[in-house]
Design a protein around this motif. Sequence first.
Motif, short mmCIF file in Angstrom:
data_model
loop_
_atom_site.label_atom_id
_atom_site.label_comp_id
_atom_site.label_asym_id
_atom_site.label_seq_id
_atom_site.Cartn_x
_atom_site.Cartn_y
_atom_site.Cartn_z
N VAL A 127 -0.92 2.77 4.24
CA VAL A 127 -0.83 4.22 4.08
C VAL A 127 -1.46 4.56 2.74
N THR A 128 -2.39 5.49 2.77
CA THR A 128 -3.03 5.94 1.52
C THR A 128 -2.49 7.32 1.20
N THR A 129 -1.99 7.50 0.00
CA THR A 129 -1.38 8.77 -0.40
C THR A 129 -1.47 8.90 -1.91
N TRP A 130 -0.83 9.92 -2.46
CA TRP A 130 -0.83 10.13 -3.90
C TRP A 130 0.49 9.67 -4.49
N ASP A 131 0.41 9.08 -5.68
CA ASP A 131 1.63 8.69 -6.37
C ASP A 131 2.11 9.85 -7.23
N SER A 132 3.15 9.61 -8.02
CA SER A 132 3.74 10.68 -8.82
C SER A 132 2.81 11.19 -9.91
N SER A 133 1.75 10.46 -10.22
CA SER A 133 0.76 10.90 -11.21
C SER A 133 -0.49 11.49 -10.54
N ASN A 134 -0.40 11.74 -9.24
CA ASN A 134 -1.52 12.27 -8.43
C ASN A 134 -2.71 11.33 -8.38
N ASN A 135 -2.45 10.03 -8.44
CA ASN A 135 -3.49 9.02 -8.24
C ASN A 135 -3.39 8.50 -6.82
N LEU A 136 -4.52 8.24 -6.18
CA LEU A 136 -4.50 7.68 -4.83
C LEU A 136 -4.05 6.23 -4.88
N VAL A 137 -3.16 5.87 -3.96
CA VAL A 137 -2.67 4.50 -3.85
C VAL A 137 -2.65 4.08 -2.39
N ASP A 138 -2.83 2.79 -2.15
CA ASP A 138 -2.65 2.17 -0.84
C ASP A 138 -1.30 1.49 -0.84
N ILE A 139 -0.49 1.77 0.17
CA ILE A 139 0.82 1.17 0.28
C ILE A 139 0.88 0.38 1.58
N ALA A 140 1.17 -0.92 1.47
CA ALA A 140 1.28 -1.77 2.65
C ALA A 140 2.55 -1.41 3.42
N VAL A 141 2.42 -1.28 4.73
CA VAL A 141 3.55 -0.95 5.59
C VAL A 141 3.55 -1.85 6.81
N SER A 142 4.67 -1.90 7.48
CA SER A 142 4.79 -2.58 8.76
C SER A 142 4.94 -1.49 9.81
N ILE A 143 4.05 -1.46 10.77
CA ILE A 143 4.04 -0.42 11.80
C ILE A 143 5.14 -0.70 12.82
N ILE A 144 5.83 0.35 13.24
CA ILE A 144 6.79 0.22 14.34
C ILE A 144 6.31 1.12 15.48
N GLY A 145 6.59 0.70 16.69
CA GLY A 145 6.17 1.44 17.87
C GLY A 145 7.01 2.68 18.12
N THR A 146 6.52 3.51 19.02
CA THR A 146 7.20 4.77 19.34
C THR A 146 8.63 4.55 19.81
N GLN A 147 8.84 3.58 20.68
CA GLN A 147 10.18 3.34 21.22
C GLN A 147 11.14 2.93 20.11
N GLU A 148 10.71 2.01 19.25
CA GLU A 148 11.58 1.59 18.16
C GLU A 148 11.80 2.72 17.17
N CYS A 149 10.75 3.48 16.89
CA CYS A 149 10.87 4.58 15.94
C CYS A 149 11.91 5.60 16.42
N GLY A 150 11.93 5.88 17.72
CA GLY A 150 12.88 6.84 18.27
C GLY A 150 14.22 6.26 18.65
N SER A 151 14.48 5.02 18.28
CA SER A 151 15.71 4.34 18.69
C SER A 151 16.96 4.86 17.98
N GLY A 152 16.80 5.63 16.92
CA GLY A 152 17.95 6.09 16.15
C GLY A 152 18.27 5.16 14.99
N GLN A 153 17.57 4.04 14.91
CA GLN A 153 17.79 3.08 13.84
C GLN A 153 17.23 3.58 12.51
N TYR A 154 16.27 4.51 12.59
CA TYR A 154 15.60 5.03 11.39
C TYR A 154 15.90 6.50 11.25
#
Length: 158
Positions: A127-154
């Motif tokens: 995920v590429t976004t801005w940090d608290s100093s408005n600098n662009l950063v890349d953040i490593a993430v682990s993708i979860i699928g639609t079914q898991e995302c909607g499971s209520g666990q998150y």
Amino acid sequence: MLVIAACVCIINAVGAVGGVATTIEAHPYIVSLQDTNGSLVCGGVLIDTRTVVTTAQRLSFYYVSQLVVGVSNGARDVSIANSTFTLGFAFITMQNDVAVLILAEAVSVGTIPLATEEPTNGVSGVVTTWDSSNNLVDIAVSIIGTQECGSGQYSYSE
């Protein structure tokens, strides 16, 4: 390539934490949504020369006339001609949190294609976004699928 339009919600956060510094040259398709005072509201991605994918939650708080799209890390501001998001967007659960903006004029800074298939759970992403100093950063993430995302666990939290 999977597109995840990640938005740092300025209302509840001051920017992303962590990540590795990057540049707009490495990600020319990254754009910012800014209010008329130039303050960062959210991020988005260009999927063609006039179309931005972002989050629906931001459009819940602003009229598009109150926003501009910052291209090339804010070097150029472009007006928004039109916008839409799914009626299925649920603010409380953040389900279907996707919006599309049509720019008033085309830009030629680079685009990113939409995903053609859903990723499987556990696939690595960035995920590429801005940090608290408005600098662009890349953040490593682990993708979860639609079914898991909607499971209520998150859930979203402040």
